[in-house]
Design a protein around this motif. Structure first.
Motif, mmCIF file in Angstrom:
data_model
loop_
_atom_site.group_PDB
_atom_site.id
_atom_site.type_symbol
_atom_site.label_atom_id
_atom_site.label_comp_id
_atom_site.label_asym_id
_atom_site.label_seq_id
_atom_site.Cartn_x
_atom_site.Cartn_y
_atom_site.Cartn_z
ATOM 1 N N LEU A 145 37.282 34.680 45.189
ATOM 2 C CA LEU A 145 37.756 36.042 44.386
ATOM 3 C C LEU A 145 36.554 37.039 44.746
ATOM 4 C CD1 LEU A 145 40.081 35.041 41.385
ATOM 5 C CD2 LEU A 145 40.912 36.455 43.302
ATOM 6 N N ASN A 201 45.982 42.392 39.679
ATOM 7 C CA ASN A 201 44.634 42.856 38.834
ATOM 8 C C ASN A 201 45.055 42.488 37.216
ATOM 9 O OD1 ASN A 201 42.478 44.204 40.263
ATOM 10 N ND2 ASN A 201 44.220 44.994 41.228
ATOM 11 N N ARG A 239 46.459 35.876 48.913
ATOM 12 C CA ARG A 239 46.734 37.172 47.918
ATOM 13 C C ARG A 239 46.016 36.777 46.666
ATOM 14 N NH1 ARG A 239 53.362 37.801 48.997
ATOM 15 N NH2 ARG A 239 53.242 39.261 50.760
ATOM 16 N N ALA A 240 45.684 37.966 46.058
ATOM 17 C CA ALA A 240 44.865 37.842 44.838
ATOM 18 C C ALA A 240 45.671 37.166 43.758
ATOM 19 C CB ALA A 240 44.277 39.420 44.471
ATOM 20 N N PHE A 251 37.901 39.386 47.628
ATOM 21 C CA PHE A 251 38.859 40.365 47.178
ATOM 22 C C PHE A 251 38.254 41.376 46.016
ATOM 23 C CE2 PHE A 251 41.567 36.544 47.753
ATOM 24 C CZ PHE A 251 42.515 37.119 48.456
ATOM 25 N N TRP A 252 37.087 41.065 45.344
ATOM 26 C CA TRP A 252 36.494 42.125 44.684
ATOM 27 C C TRP A 252 35.871 43.439 45.260
ATOM 28 C CZ3 TRP A 252 36.781 43.502 39.770
ATOM 29 C CH2 TRP A 252 35.774 44.173 39.076
ATOM 30 N N ASP A 276 44.581 43.258 47.209
ATOM 31 C CA ASP A 276 45.811 42.650 47.038
ATOM 32 C C ASP A 276 46.129 41.659 47.886
ATOM 33 O OD1 ASP A 276 49.037 42.304 46.858
ATOM 34 O OD2 ASP A 276 48.182 43.346 45.087
ATOM 35 N N TYR A 332 40.457 44.711 42.282
ATOM 36 C CA TYR A 332 40.728 43.461 43.547
ATOM 37 C C TYR A 332 41.740 44.013 44.363
ATOM 38 C CZ TYR A 332 38.457 40.063 40.183
ATOM 39 O OH TYR A 332 37.518 39.112 39.761
ATOM 40 N N LEU A 336 44.928 38.764 37.071
ATOM 41 C CA LEU A 336 43.442 38.378 37.136
ATOM 42 C C LEU A 336 42.492 38.811 35.810
ATOM 43 C CD1 LEU A 336 42.858 39.245 40.827
ATOM 44 C CD2 LEU A 336 42.085 37.245 39.789
ATOM 45 N N HIS A 387 45.847 33.712 43.734
ATOM 46 C CA HIS A 387 44.458 33.235 43.389
ATOM 47 C C HIS A 387 44.290 33.229 41.787
ATOM 48 C CE1 HIS A 387 43.834 32.735 47.481
ATOM 49 N NE2 HIS A 387 42.763 32.085 47.364
#
Length: 400
Positions: free
Chosen positions: A148, A180, A115-116, A152-153, A162, A160, A183, A119
């Motif tokens: 990431l 986001n 999961r973002a 994710f990006w 999810d 990003y 992040l 991270h």
């Protein structure tokens, strides 16, 4: 006779309150059996779950001990932070596919999903530990950013993803602002720790995407949930306000948190749009969410404009303290609100005897449970926002 309230703008008070909060967890949270940290405590410090190692909670502990080490160069805080960095690298990290597992039980992977949001906290923890001089955390900053970036990006949207399966083969269709937001926070911290402009540029890009792509769809407050094309999903988790990461409704605390992040970004990269947007988000959330009878801020509001969750959450109040401390540099009325919000928290949320903040109160400020800190709480929100207040009032004459 009423007890005199502390001076909530005092550097001495804020520093001591951070340390008192951290000391509720230290050293009792250190897990000498599995490694990492125990992350479930009752009000009196009794452990209520020995095994759950959620990525966010493990990373947040690294963060709070790194902050404590920065405020009070004490080998014990530093060792606690290093202990968590070691666990993240050895056990929470997926050595086959890269990235970090969402949850372990002991050292066994119980939820391998990536999961973002998790991270984001690894990046925040590594960057804050690096600021505290912990060299083993430094390589984690670039490594986590690369994970990431790779998985994710999404450059086109400037946001990003999810959630992705452990082997990166399946991407969830859910899109959310929460990951986001964190992040953006983590990227700013990575920039402060390294001086590398790529992290600052990424924080700016996320903020611009949320404010100019997402916010216009929902009006004056941030909505949480989106379809794959980043159009609003008004029905996702309908009525479920207690979901840890994906609650339904307008979450006042997130609009407040974004106002704080915009002001922090403004410090690092002065511009012309962030301050007024931060003020607008904050004022909208306070206007609609403040409980003028019992104090505190309600949790969530339906799209129709009525409150659907009247409970008071520790993290919402902590974010309001951080945001109002930053706004006080521009607006004297925000200083009064800061003091009022902190007085409310001091009265109802802060365990002045044992340290730490209670998690959840009802609308009348009564606790539901004697669990002070379920995973992944760790009081990261009070610690980071009191740290922001500490730096805010050291830079403004309003506190004098």
């Amino acid at each position: 006779m009423e007890r005199k309230l502390p001076d909530f703008t005092s550097a001495y008070f804020l520093k001591q309150h951070i340390l008192d909060t951290v000391n509720f967890y230290a050293p009792r949270c250190m897990d000498k059996v599995f490694g990492g940290y125990i992350n479930c405590f009752l009000d009196d410090g009794t452990v209520c779950d020995y095994e759950t190692k959620q990525l966010v909670g493990q990373a947040r502990f690294v963060f709070i001990f790194s902050v404590a080490s920065l405020l009070k160069p004490d080998q014990a805080y530093r060792q606690l932070a290093e202990h968590g960095i070691t666990f993240l690298q050895r056990h929470q990290r997926d050595h086959k596919h890269g990235g970090y597992y969402w949850e372990l039980k002991g050292r066994s992977v119980s939820k391998p999903v990536k999961r973002a949001y998790g991270h984001a906290f690894v990046l925040l923890a590594a960057a804050t530990a690096a600021k505290a001089g912990i060299s083993s955390a430094v390589p984690m900053i670039a490594d986590t950013f690369d994970v990431l970036e790779r998985y994710f990006w999404r450059e086109k949207e400037g946001l990003y993803l999810d959630e992705i399966s452990a082997d990166w083969s399946e991407i969830s269709s859910y899109r959310g602002q929460n990951a986001n937001m964190h992040l953006c926070e983590a990227m700013m911290t990575a920039y402060e720790a390294t001086g590398n402009k790529r992290y600052l540029e990424r924080a700016k890009r996320i903020a611009e995407s949320v404010m100019f792509r997402l916010l216009p769809q929902s009006g004056g407050l941030i909505w949480e949930h989106y379809h794959e094309d980043w159009t609003i999903d008004w029905t996702y988790n309908y009525g479920i306000t207690k979901s840890e990461l994906r609650p339904y409704g307008f979450i006042f605390g997130h609009s407040i948190e974004w106002s704080k992040l915009l002001l922090l970004l403004e410090r690092l990269d002065p511009g012309n749009w962030r301050k007024p947007m931060a003020q607008s988000l904050f004022q909208s959330a306070i206007h609609l969410g403040l409980d003028r009878k019992n104090g505190g801020i309600y949790f969530s509001m339906a799209p129709g404009g009525y409150i659907i969750d009247y409970d008071k959450y520790y993290w919402v109040m902590a974010e309001a303290i951080g945001a109002s401390s930053l706004l006080a540099a521009y607006d004297r009325s925000a200083l009064q609100l800061y003091n009022d919000l902190f007085a409310y928290c001091w009265t109802y949320f802060v365990d002045q005897q044992r340290g730490g903040w209670y998690q959840l109160l009802n609308r009348f400020n009564h606790r539901y449970s004697n669990i002070k800190s379920p995973p992944p709480k760790t009081d990261y929100h009070p610690v980071t926002n009191c740290l922001i207040a500490l730096t805010s009032f050291s830079q403004t004459e309003l506190a004098e």
